[in-house]
Design an enzyme around this catalytic site. Structure first.
Site, mmCIF file in Angstrom:
data_model
loop_
_atom_site.group_PDB
_atom_site.id
_atom_site.type_symbol
_atom_site.label_atom_id
_atom_site.label_comp_id
_atom_site.label_asym_id
_atom_site.label_seq_id
_atom_site.Cartn_x
_atom_site.Cartn_y
_atom_site.Cartn_z
ATOM 1 N N VAL A 1 -36.880 6.668 -56.120
ATOM 2 C CA VAL A 1 -35.854 5.722 -56.568
ATOM 3 C C VAL A 1 -35.034 6.429 -57.636
ATOM 4 O O VAL A 1 -35.596 7.044 -58.551
ATOM 5 C CB VAL A 1 -36.492 4.448 -57.163
ATOM 6 C CG1 VAL A 1 -35.423 3.527 -57.751
ATOM 7 C CG2 VAL A 1 -37.311 3.708 -56.102
ATOM 8 N N PHE A 2 -33.704 6.345 -57.512
ATOM 9 C CA PHE A 2 -32.819 6.938 -58.522
ATOM 10 C C PHE A 2 -32.214 5.833 -59.365
ATOM 11 O O PHE A 2 -31.581 4.911 -58.839
ATOM 12 C CB PHE A 2 -31.705 7.751 -57.852
ATOM 13 C CG PHE A 2 -30.753 8.369 -58.837
ATOM 14 C CD1 PHE A 2 -31.126 9.472 -59.583
ATOM 15 C CD2 PHE A 2 -29.477 7.844 -59.022
ATOM 16 C CE1 PHE A 2 -30.249 10.043 -60.508
ATOM 17 C CE2 PHE A 2 -28.588 8.411 -59.939
ATOM 18 C CZ PHE A 2 -28.986 9.514 -60.679
ATOM 19 N N GLY A 3 -32.413 5.925 -60.677
ATOM 20 C CA GLY A 3 -31.847 4.951 -61.605
ATOM 21 C C GLY A 3 -30.693 5.552 -62.384
ATOM 22 O O GLY A 3 -30.768 6.706 -62.830
ATOM 23 N N GLY B 1 -28.789 3.067 -64.438
ATOM 24 C CA GLY B 1 -28.505 2.025 -65.427
ATOM 25 C C GLY B 1 -29.788 1.719 -66.181
ATOM 26 O O GLY B 1 -30.420 2.622 -66.749
ATOM 27 N N SER B 2 -30.208 0.453 -66.140
ATOM 28 C CA SER B 2 -31.424 0.096 -66.871
ATOM 29 C C SER B 2 -32.645 0.842 -66.340
ATOM 30 O O SER B 2 -33.622 1.047 -67.069
ATOM 31 C CB SER B 2 -31.664 -1.411 -66.793
ATOM 32 O OG SER B 2 -31.915 -1.823 -65.459
ATOM 33 N N GLU C 1 -32.834 -6.523 -58.902
ATOM 34 C CA GLU C 1 -31.446 -6.128 -58.642
ATOM 35 C C GLU C 1 -30.704 -7.153 -57.773
ATOM 36 O O GLU C 1 -29.651 -6.848 -57.204
ATOM 37 C CB GLU C 1 -31.417 -4.749 -57.967
ATOM 38 C CG GLU C 1 -32.146 -3.651 -58.734
ATOM 39 C CD GLU C 1 -31.478 -3.276 -60.060
ATOM 40 O OE1 GLU C 1 -30.262 -3.501 -60.184
ATOM 41 O OE2 GLU C 1 -32.179 -2.795 -60.960
HETATM 42 C C1 SIN Z 1 -29.963 1.132 -61.952
HETATM 43 O O1 SIN Z 1 -30.392 1.142 -63.089
HETATM 44 O O2 SIN Z 1 -30.128 2.121 -61.219
HETATM 45 C C2 SIN Z 1 -29.271 -0.053 -61.346
HETATM 46 C C3 SIN Z 1 -28.447 -0.849 -62.288
HETATM 47 C C4 SIN Z 1 -29.243 -1.549 -63.361
HETATM 48 O O3 SIN Z 1 -30.246 -2.211 -63.053
HETATM 49 O O4 SIN Z 1 -28.873 -1.449 -64.535
#
Ligand code: SIN
Length: 182
Positions: free
Chosen positions: A11-13, A15-16, A91
């Site tokens: 999984v690539f994040g 943001g949070s 999400e």
């Molecule tokens: C993420 O972090 O990859 C998605 C956006 C978020 O949940 O802030």
């Protein structure tokens, strides 16, 4: 080669998920995806705002030639289905599953097909562009079940600095938010 079902799930994040993955992972590695830009153009009514008074969180927009830095996680295999269900729930405010290659260098991939959550302009909470001072004011005024919206902006800015990643959009917004909080 392992089949897709048995291949590790990455999984690539961006943001949070960079600073608060909150799911079991076997390892994590900083990396970037290509052909996207990160913008605070997604409205949040379930985490950093509420219905009628949305906060602003990041999404990705197609941008040929650009890159977005973040964190890739290899999900703990035994928890795969639970992690996917929890991420879909987390999400659910407009994000949908996409796939992207995560790179550590241009010729070296961390993961060929990582899962990323992207909120496209057709979702109901999408807000789109606005002047940075307007976005900053909205951020400072917003709060939701996951906490204040400014905390999200500043945590992302700090996390990207820790990764040594330059993101002018995030950096400029964070500077405006800090100025408004003074
Ligand atoms: C993420 O972090 O990859 C998605 C956006 C978020 O949940 O802030």
């Amino acid at each position: 080669m392992a089949s897709r079902d048995t291949a590790p799930l990455w999984v690539f994040g961006y943001g949070s998920l960079v600073w608060r993955p909150a799911f079991p992972h076997r390892r994590r590695e900083a990396g970037y995806v290509v052909g996207w830009k990160r913008r605070f153009w997604q409205g949040s009514t379930d985490h950093r705002g509420v219905p009628g008074a949305p906060g602003r969180v990041v999404t990705l927009l197609r941008a040929p030639g650009e890159r977005v830095a973040g964190m890739a996680y290899e999900v703990e295999p035994a928890a795969r289905e639970r992690v996917l269900a929890n991420l879909d729930h987390r999400e659910q405010g407009g994000y949908a599953r996409h796939e992207a290659t995560v790179y550590r260098t241009p010729n070296d991939a961390v993961a060929e097909r990582a899962l990323i959550y992207v909120a496209t302009p057709d979702n109901a909470n999408y807000l789109g562009p606005a002047p940075v001072d307007a976005i900053a004011r909205q951020v400072v005024a917003s709060r939701g079940p996951s906490g204040p919206n400014d905390e999200y902006v500043l945590a992302l800015d700090d996390a990207l600095r820790d990764l040594g990643a330059d993101d002018d959009h995030v950096r400029e917004l964070a500077a405006h938010v800090r100025a408004l909080r003074r």
